[in-house]
Design a protein around this motif. Sequence first.
Motif, mmCIF file in Angstrom:
data_model
loop_
_atom_site.group_PDB
_atom_site.id
_atom_site.type_symbol
_atom_site.label_atom_id
_atom_site.label_comp_id
_atom_site.label_asym_id
_atom_site.label_seq_id
_atom_site.Cartn_x
_atom_site.Cartn_y
_atom_site.Cartn_z
ATOM 1 N N SER A 1 0.582 -1.471 0.397
ATOM 2 C CA SER A 1 -0.105 -0.124 -0.053
ATOM 3 C C SER A 1 0.679 1.395 0.240
ATOM 4 O O SER A 1 0.011 2.176 -0.397
ATOM 5 C CB SER A 1 -1.165 0.090 0.519
ATOM 6 N N ARG A 2 2.185 1.080 0.446
ATOM 7 C CA ARG A 2 2.723 2.838 0.471
ATOM 8 C C ARG A 2 3.958 2.339 -0.745
ATOM 9 O O ARG A 2 4.501 3.526 -0.846
ATOM 10 C CB ARG A 2 3.979 2.423 1.721
ATOM 11 N N ARG A 3 3.982 1.624 -1.961
ATOM 12 C CA ARG A 3 5.016 1.498 -3.205
ATOM 13 C C ARG A 3 3.474 2.612 -4.212
ATOM 14 O O ARG A 3 2.577 1.856 -4.190
ATOM 15 C CB ARG A 3 4.987 0.429 -3.484
ATOM 16 N N GLN A 4 4.560 3.411 -4.895
ATOM 17 C CA GLN A 4 3.791 3.828 -6.201
ATOM 18 C C GLN A 4 3.428 3.127 -7.233
ATOM 19 O O GLN A 4 2.668 3.383 -7.756
ATOM 20 C CB GLN A 4 4.546 5.032 -6.393
ATOM 21 N N GLY A 5 4.684 2.415 -7.113
ATOM 22 C CA GLY A 5 4.751 1.096 -8.903
ATOM 23 C C GLY A 5 5.318 1.773 -10.120
ATOM 24 O O GLY A 5 5.015 1.043 -10.663
ATOM 25 N N TRP A 6 5.580 3.151 -9.651
ATOM 26 C CA TRP A 6 6.674 3.307 -10.711
ATOM 27 C C TRP A 6 7.185 4.242 -10.545
ATOM 28 O O TRP A 6 6.585 5.322 -8.963
ATOM 29 C CB TRP A 6 5.352 4.210 -12.329
ATOM 30 N N GLY A 7 8.247 5.332 -10.963
ATOM 31 C CA GLY A 7 8.643 7.018 -10.844
ATOM 32 C C GLY A 7 10.379 6.413 -10.789
ATOM 33 O O GLY A 7 10.939 5.557 -11.454
ATOM 34 N N PRO A 8 10.714 7.467 -10.047
ATOM 35 C CA PRO A 8 12.328 7.098 -10.458
ATOM 36 C C PRO A 8 13.025 6.202 -9.817
ATOM 37 O O PRO A 8 14.651 5.892 -10.458
ATOM 38 C CB PRO A 8 13.008 8.416 -9.753
ATOM 39 N N TYR A 9 13.089 5.002 -9.140
ATOM 40 C CA TYR A 9 13.395 4.153 -8.396
ATOM 41 C C TYR A 9 12.600 2.320 -9.166
ATOM 42 O O TYR A 9 12.854 1.542 -8.416
ATOM 43 C CB TYR A 9 13.433 4.135 -6.852
ATOM 44 N N GLY A 10 12.211 2.586 -10.145
ATOM 45 C CA GLY A 10 11.390 1.667 -10.507
ATOM 46 C C GLY A 10 9.657 1.531 -9.525
ATOM 47 O O GLY A 10 9.478 2.288 -9.601
ATOM 48 N N PRO A 11 9.212 -0.163 -10.067
ATOM 49 C CA PRO A 11 7.839 -0.075 -9.517
ATOM 50 C C PRO A 11 8.382 -0.171 -7.711
ATOM 51 O O PRO A 11 7.686 -0.381 -6.747
ATOM 52 C CB PRO A 11 7.976 -1.646 -10.048
ATOM 53 N N ASP A 12 9.388 -0.404 -7.089
ATOM 54 C CA ASP A 12 9.832 -0.389 -5.517
ATOM 55 C C ASP A 12 9.454 1.222 -5.594
ATOM 56 O O ASP A 12 9.920 1.512 -4.270
ATOM 57 C CB ASP A 12 10.590 -1.017 -4.744
ATOM 58 N N THR A 13 9.771 2.364 -6.179
ATOM 59 C CA THR A 13 9.612 3.403 -5.268
ATOM 60 C C THR A 13 8.232 3.873 -4.266
ATOM 61 O O THR A 13 6.974 3.344 -5.382
ATOM 62 C CB THR A 13 9.199 4.758 -6.592
ATOM 63 N N CYS A 14 8.672 4.237 -3.378
ATOM 64 C CA CYS A 14 7.754 4.660 -2.236
ATOM 65 C C CYS A 14 6.574 5.946 -2.618
ATOM 66 O O CYS A 14 7.330 6.737 -3.718
ATOM 67 C CB CYS A 14 8.177 5.061 -0.794
ATOM 68 N N LYS A 15 5.636 5.897 -2.721
ATOM 69 C CA LYS A 15 4.601 7.047 -2.407
ATOM 70 C C LYS A 15 5.113 8.226 -0.903
ATOM 71 O O LYS A 15 6.406 7.640 -0.111
ATOM 72 C CB LYS A 15 3.482 6.987 -1.698
ATOM 73 N N GLN A 16 5.133 9.000 -1.228
ATOM 74 C CA GLN A 16 5.489 10.473 -0.555
ATOM 75 C C GLN A 16 5.568 10.371 0.746
ATOM 76 O O GLN A 16 4.306 9.665 1.178
ATOM 77 C CB GLN A 16 4.489 11.773 -1.241
#
Length: 342
Positions: free
Chosen positions: A291-306
């Motif tokens: 529930s705390r992973r954003q699923g995308w972003g600069p660190y890939g699928p493990d990128t965290c939500k803000q």
Amino acid sequence: MTQMKRRGAYVKALVAGGLAAGLTCATVAGPAQADVNRRPPRINSIIPVDGGLRVTWGPDTFFSGTVAGEATVLTFGGYQEGTWNDRGATTSFTIPAAHVRAYAGQAPRVTVCYLWPGVGHPSECASSDPIPIAGNVPSFPPGAGQLRPVPKPQNLRVVAYGDYRATVQWVNGSSYKKVLFRYDPGVQVDMPGNATKATTGTLVPGKTYTFKVEGAWSGGLFATRYSGWTEITYTVPKNPPFWPGGSVKKPYGPDTCKQGYVWRETTPADHVCVTPATRDQVRADNALAASRRQGWGPYGPDTCKQGYVWRGATPADHVCVTRATYNQTQADNALAASRRVP
């Protein structure tokens, strides 16, 4: 105080847009919700009375220590019928006959929510099955509105013990959406609905534990209902075989912790010694990881939500946690050697 109003802008903000304010469907999320006692209310009965509907509810009595919310909200279809800011003291309400008649030919649900104050404190809600309204009145006889019970899991038993861990197995009572396994105060694991086996963390020789399992159904928005717990007690053998490489002085091998510390167990191989409270936080964070992973972003699928960062217990530990938990994890890593039995 009771509020009686149509489901207008206020209720739309609460239900339709409430996710932005922390409203969830029978879920615990965020570091403030590590307390597994925050559970949805249990709707006990819905009984027709003079054209209206008498609803009764309360905390989930099958879950020891369940707490009611700071406020309770009851809705019926598109109406918010009442709000009570009394910390769970109100446990019943009669929906007026006029509100029931407004749904002639439809099948609305009754929903009861517990709310906690503050951003990041989600609601916990439970809903009834759809209630058909035919001829301006509920189409079931008195008493039939009571929720169908969710069958409990059966034949809960310990099937294996080794390395200070117990494996339990059971037979599911129905096609569950999820299964909850609980042992020791504050340790709960949410599993898929087809799960029939679970293994504990490290147990204390000679201590008696209560193992509990229950199933949950879900039929739609806010419709999670629980079976109640099936439970057994189990006493860990006082003189089990030593951990591989263990001895009388170091029963858990070279990673044996000093008194007052336990293995952190961010993974089964994580033997860093921490306080029991820290291990409880690890388990809560692991359960909330998706529930705390954003699923995308600069660190890939493990990128965290803000607001979250990787825990970093090991270089591969990408569980998203608060900055305070990250700092605690790094401090525990630095103190690991000093907390082991020399």
